[in-house]
Write a protein that holds these residues in place. Structure first.
Motif, PDB file in Angstrom:
ATOM      1  N   ASP A 121      13.570  15.847  -7.902  1.00  0.00           N
ATOM      2  CA  ASP A 121      13.002  15.169  -6.727  1.00  0.00           C
ATOM      3  C   ASP A 121      13.958  14.173  -6.063  1.00  0.00           C
ATOM      4  O   ASP A 121      13.523  13.359  -5.238  1.00  0.00           O
ATOM      5  CB  ASP A 121      11.675  14.478  -7.084  1.00  0.00           C
ATOM      6  CG  ASP A 121      11.858  13.200  -7.890  1.00  0.00           C
ATOM      7  OD1 ASP A 121      12.971  12.979  -8.417  1.00  0.00           O
ATOM      8  OD2 ASP A 121      10.900  12.408  -7.972  1.00  0.00           O
ATOM      9  N   ASP A 158       5.696  11.737   5.841  1.00  0.00           N
ATOM     10  CA  ASP A 158       5.819  13.007   6.567  1.00  0.00           C
ATOM     11  C   ASP A 158       5.616  12.739   8.071  1.00  0.00           C
ATOM     12  O   ASP A 158       5.445  11.594   8.494  1.00  0.00           O
ATOM     13  CB  ASP A 158       4.856  14.067   6.002  1.00  0.00           C
ATOM     14  CG  ASP A 158       3.389  13.715   6.241  1.00  0.00           C
ATOM     15  OD1 ASP A 158       3.115  12.802   7.047  1.00  0.00           O
ATOM     16  OD2 ASP A 158       2.520  14.345   5.615  1.00  0.00           O
ATOM     17  N   TYR A 215      16.587  15.856   2.515  1.00  0.00           N
ATOM     18  CA  TYR A 215      16.426  14.481   1.993  1.00  0.00           C
ATOM     19  C   TYR A 215      17.724  13.675   2.219  1.00  0.00           C
ATOM     20  O   TYR A 215      17.698  12.534   2.699  1.00  0.00           O
ATOM     21  CB  TYR A 215      16.092  14.613   0.509  1.00  0.00           C
ATOM     22  CG  TYR A 215      15.984  13.370  -0.332  1.00  0.00           C
ATOM     23  CD1 TYR A 215      15.069  12.361  -0.053  1.00  0.00           C
ATOM     24  CD2 TYR A 215      16.774  13.240  -1.494  1.00  0.00           C
ATOM     25  CE1 TYR A 215      14.942  11.249  -0.890  1.00  0.00           C
ATOM     26  CE2 TYR A 215      16.637  12.157  -2.336  1.00  0.00           C
ATOM     27  CZ  TYR A 215      15.731  11.151  -2.033  1.00  0.00           C
ATOM     28  OH  TYR A 215      15.599  10.073  -2.869  1.00  0.00           O
ATOM     29  N   LYS A 233       9.317  18.032   3.693  1.00  0.00           N
ATOM     30  CA  LYS A 233       8.460  17.473   4.744  1.00  0.00           C
ATOM     31  C   LYS A 233       8.851  16.045   5.129  1.00  0.00           C
ATOM     32  O   LYS A 233       8.196  15.438   5.975  1.00  0.00           O
ATOM     33  CB  LYS A 233       7.000  17.431   4.247  1.00  0.00           C
ATOM     34  CG  LYS A 233       6.372  18.761   3.971  1.00  0.00           C
ATOM     35  CD  LYS A 233       4.875  18.515   3.758  1.00  0.00           C
ATOM     36  CE  LYS A 233       4.103  19.684   3.249  1.00  0.00           C
ATOM     37  NZ  LYS A 233       4.430  21.003   3.713  1.00  0.00           N
ATOM     38  N   LEU A 234       9.876  15.500   4.499  1.00  0.00           N
ATOM     39  CA  LEU A 234      10.221  14.089   4.744  1.00  0.00           C
ATOM     40  C   LEU A 234      10.648  13.874   6.199  1.00  0.00           C
ATOM     41  O   LEU A 234      11.533  14.551   6.710  1.00  0.00           O
ATOM     42  CB  LEU A 234      11.351  13.667   3.793  1.00  0.00           C
ATOM     43  CG  LEU A 234      11.824  12.228   3.906  1.00  0.00           C
ATOM     44  CD1 LEU A 234      10.702  11.244   3.536  1.00  0.00           C
ATOM     45  CD2 LEU A 234      13.043  11.986   3.006  1.00  0.00           C
ATOM     46  N   GLU A 275       2.074   9.444   3.123  1.00  0.00           N
ATOM     47  CA  GLU A 275       2.996   9.349   1.969  1.00  0.00           C
ATOM     48  C   GLU A 275       3.192  10.731   1.345  1.00  0.00           C
ATOM     49  O   GLU A 275       2.217  11.471   1.154  1.00  0.00           O
ATOM     50  CB  GLU A 275       2.372   8.401   0.948  1.00  0.00           C
ATOM     51  CG  GLU A 275       3.305   7.903  -0.125  1.00  0.00           C
ATOM     52  CD  GLU A 275       4.331   6.887   0.374  1.00  0.00           C
ATOM     53  OE1 GLU A 275       5.520   7.139   0.130  1.00  0.00           O
ATOM     54  OE2 GLU A 275       3.943   5.864   1.000  1.00  0.00           O
ATOM     55  N   LEU A 276       4.457  11.070   1.020  1.00  0.00           N
ATOM     56  CA  LEU A 276       4.700  12.363   0.360  1.00  0.00           C
ATOM     57  C   LEU A 276       4.123  12.360  -1.043  1.00  0.00           C
ATOM     58  O   LEU A 276       4.183  11.356  -1.742  1.00  0.00           O
ATOM     59  CB  LEU A 276       6.206  12.637   0.240  1.00  0.00           C
ATOM     60  CG  LEU A 276       7.029  12.871   1.500  1.00  0.00           C
ATOM     61  CD1 LEU A 276       8.415  13.378   1.106  1.00  0.00           C
ATOM     62  CD2 LEU A 276       6.358  13.866   2.448  1.00  0.00           C
ATOM     63  N   GLN A 277       3.580  13.497  -1.450  1.00  0.00           N
ATOM     64  CA  GLN A 277       3.125  13.671  -2.837  1.00  0.00           C
ATOM     65  C   GLN A 277       4.354  13.816  -3.732  1.00  0.00           C
ATOM     66  O   GLN A 277       5.472  13.963  -3.255  1.00  0.00           O
ATOM     67  CB  GLN A 277       2.273  14.947  -2.940  1.00  0.00           C
ATOM     68  CG  GLN A 277       1.079  14.984  -2.007  1.00  0.00           C
ATOM     69  CD  GLN A 277      -0.011  14.014  -2.458  1.00  0.00           C
ATOM     70  OE1 GLN A 277      -0.417  14.042  -3.600  1.00  0.00           O
ATOM     71  NE2 GLN A 277      -0.446  13.158  -1.549  1.00  0.00           N
ATOM     72  N   MET A 313       8.266  18.637  -1.886  1.00  0.00           N
ATOM     73  CA  MET A 313       7.721  17.804  -0.813  1.00  0.00           C
ATOM     74  C   MET A 313       8.799  17.232   0.109  1.00  0.00           C
ATOM     75  O   MET A 313       8.540  16.900   1.264  1.00  0.00           O
ATOM     76  CB  MET A 313       6.935  16.627  -1.417  1.00  0.00           C
ATOM     77  CG  MET A 313       5.674  17.033  -2.088  1.00  0.00           C
ATOM     78  SD  MET A 313       4.565  17.791  -0.886  1.00  0.00           S
ATOM     79  CE  MET A 313       3.780  18.997  -1.916  1.00  0.00           C
ATOM     80  N   LEU A 314      10.025  17.107  -0.456  1.00  0.00           N
ATOM     81  CA  LEU A 314      11.097  16.476   0.330  1.00  0.00           C
ATOM     82  C   LEU A 314      11.388  17.241   1.616  1.00  0.00           C
ATOM     83  O   LEU A 314      11.924  16.688   2.577  1.00  0.00           O
ATOM     84  CB  LEU A 314      12.367  16.362  -0.518  1.00  0.00           C
ATOM     85  CG  LEU A 314      12.232  15.414  -1.716  1.00  0.00           C
ATOM     86  CD1 LEU A 314      13.469  15.495  -2.594  1.00  0.00           C
ATOM     87  CD2 LEU A 314      12.023  13.971  -1.236  1.00  0.00           C
TER      88      LEU A 314
END
Ligand SMILES: O=C(O)[C@H](O)CO
Length: 380
Positions: A141, A156, A230, A171-172, A161-163, A168-169
């Motif tokens: 991560d 996102d 990221y 969607k950052l 807040e990202l899960q 998930m990164l």
């Protein structure tokens, strides 16, 4: 008076570094009862570093309930030394690969949040320096979970807040550090990384270490792209360009995360331990320095404890004799002699089951140490 310094690493699955030093000490003391002995448990940033530094410096082990890589609660330990001003953390304690198995492994969702909780606990107890050994992780991560535990918002497009997890990164959209622990500004983080891989690309975290955490080929590609994205956001929002920095890819990119979100530097793990134990000062007038680790071979030269001890000793005291004792002596050990180890011994007395050798390590170490001491005495 003869001065003998015992500065070994731990023997994995067998004895802590302090126990190894004690066994060596006992063996030498049979021949040199009057000698000046100094026991210095050592480590290289990997497993056992917390225990060795706590033992070497009379520190304290702290237990915290933290989040494991899969999001469940677990107990994890770290050390405080130097009157609580310095914390020693192994990231694997909270976020290591031992928490996953073939059924639960999934680097899309595993998180370093628990490592961030350990850092937070140490800072809240007053630590101003954090020594952190990174590697052996279940995560991919980029240290995002660690940053979130310290108060960073990884958001996102919708501002949510990202899960947890590496997937998930992707969607950052934005990083907001305004709520990060204010004390972080005055804390120095010293990173001991187990590898020098970059964050992304063919030698990056996902390609090289993703499969051992359960990533299929398709997942590796996805995770690599997510980490690359990221890295772009870290560059844009925090001004840190980390994608190709050596060690950024350690522990699933936690190297990059620590470099991005904390005041940190990467150093060789054994050099950090050499400094914090004042080893150079202790060996500068030593006649004999004994080091060791469970398995010694040519790979020891890549920053393992015996080489760190040998180099530190020869830098301040070229006359000292440096001896390494290992449970198992592997290939091409002659590559270690020019680096400062004068002689290498195994403590295993003969062909036997590994379990028996492990069980008898203390006794065997005393025996070989006594024999080495007898030889030294005879040739003096
Ligand atoms: O944790 C990992 O990914 C490996 O040990 C490399 O750091």
């Amino acid at each position: 008076m003869m001065k003998i310094v015992l500065a070994p690493d731990s023997y994995k699955n067998s004895l802590t570094a302090k126990e190894v030093a004690t066994a060596m000490h006992k063996g030498f003391a049979k021949v040199y009862p009057e000698a000046d002995f100094v026991d210095v448990p050592m480590a290289d940033g990997g497993e056992g570093t917390v225990q060795s530094l706590v033992d070497a410096k009379n520190g304290q082990i702290i237990t915290e309930e933290v989040t494991n890589p899969l999001g469940y609660k677990t107990e994890a330990h770290y050390g405080l030394i130097d009157d609580g001003k310095v914390a020693v953390i192994e990231m694997a304690e909270a976020s290591g690969i031992q928490y996953i198995n073939q059924f639960t492994q999934n680097p899309y969702i595993t998180t370093t949040f628990g490592t961030g909780e350990l850092i937070k606990s140490a800072i809240q107890k007053g630590a101003k320096t954090i020594i952190i050994g990174i590697g052996g992780s279940a995560t991919n991560d980029g240290g995002a979970g660690m940053a979130q535990a310290l108060g960073a918002h990884l958001l996102d497009e919708k501002g949510q807040e990202l899960q947890y997890g590496g997937a998930m990164l992707e969607k950052l959209d934005k990083i907001d550090t305004t709520d990060m622990l204010p004390e972080l500004a005055d804390v120095k983080v010293v990173i001991a990384s187990d590898v020098t891989n970059p964050l992304t690309g063919p030698n990056g975290a996902s390609h090289v270490f993703g499969p051992q955490k359960g990533a299929s080929e398709e997942m590796v590609e996805f995770l690599d792209k997510a980490l690359s994205h990221y890295a772009e956001v870290l560059k844009r929002d925090l001004g840190k360009d980390l994608e190709q920095v050596p060690g950024a890819g350690a522990a699933g990119g936690l190297g990059a995360g620590l470099l991005a979100f904390t005041h940190s530097e990467m150093r060789s793990g054994v050099d950090i331990v050499v400094d914090y134990t004042d080893l150079k000062d202790k060996v500068k007038d030593a006649d004999v320095v004994v080091t060791g680790e469970g398995q010694i071979d040519f790979q020891t030269k890549f920053g393992k404890t015996p080489i760190g001890v040998a180099k530190a000793t020869k830098a301040v005291n070229p006359q000292a004799t440096v001896i390494a004792i290992a449970g198992s002596v592997g290939e091409k050990i002659s590559e270690l002699y020019p680096l400062g180890i004068d002689a290498i011994f195994t403590c295993v007395p003969g062909v036997e089951e590994l379990s028996k050798a492990i069980q008898d390590t203390d006794k065997n170490l005393q025996q070989v140490s006594e024999n080495i001491a007898r030889l030294i005495k005879n040739t003096k």
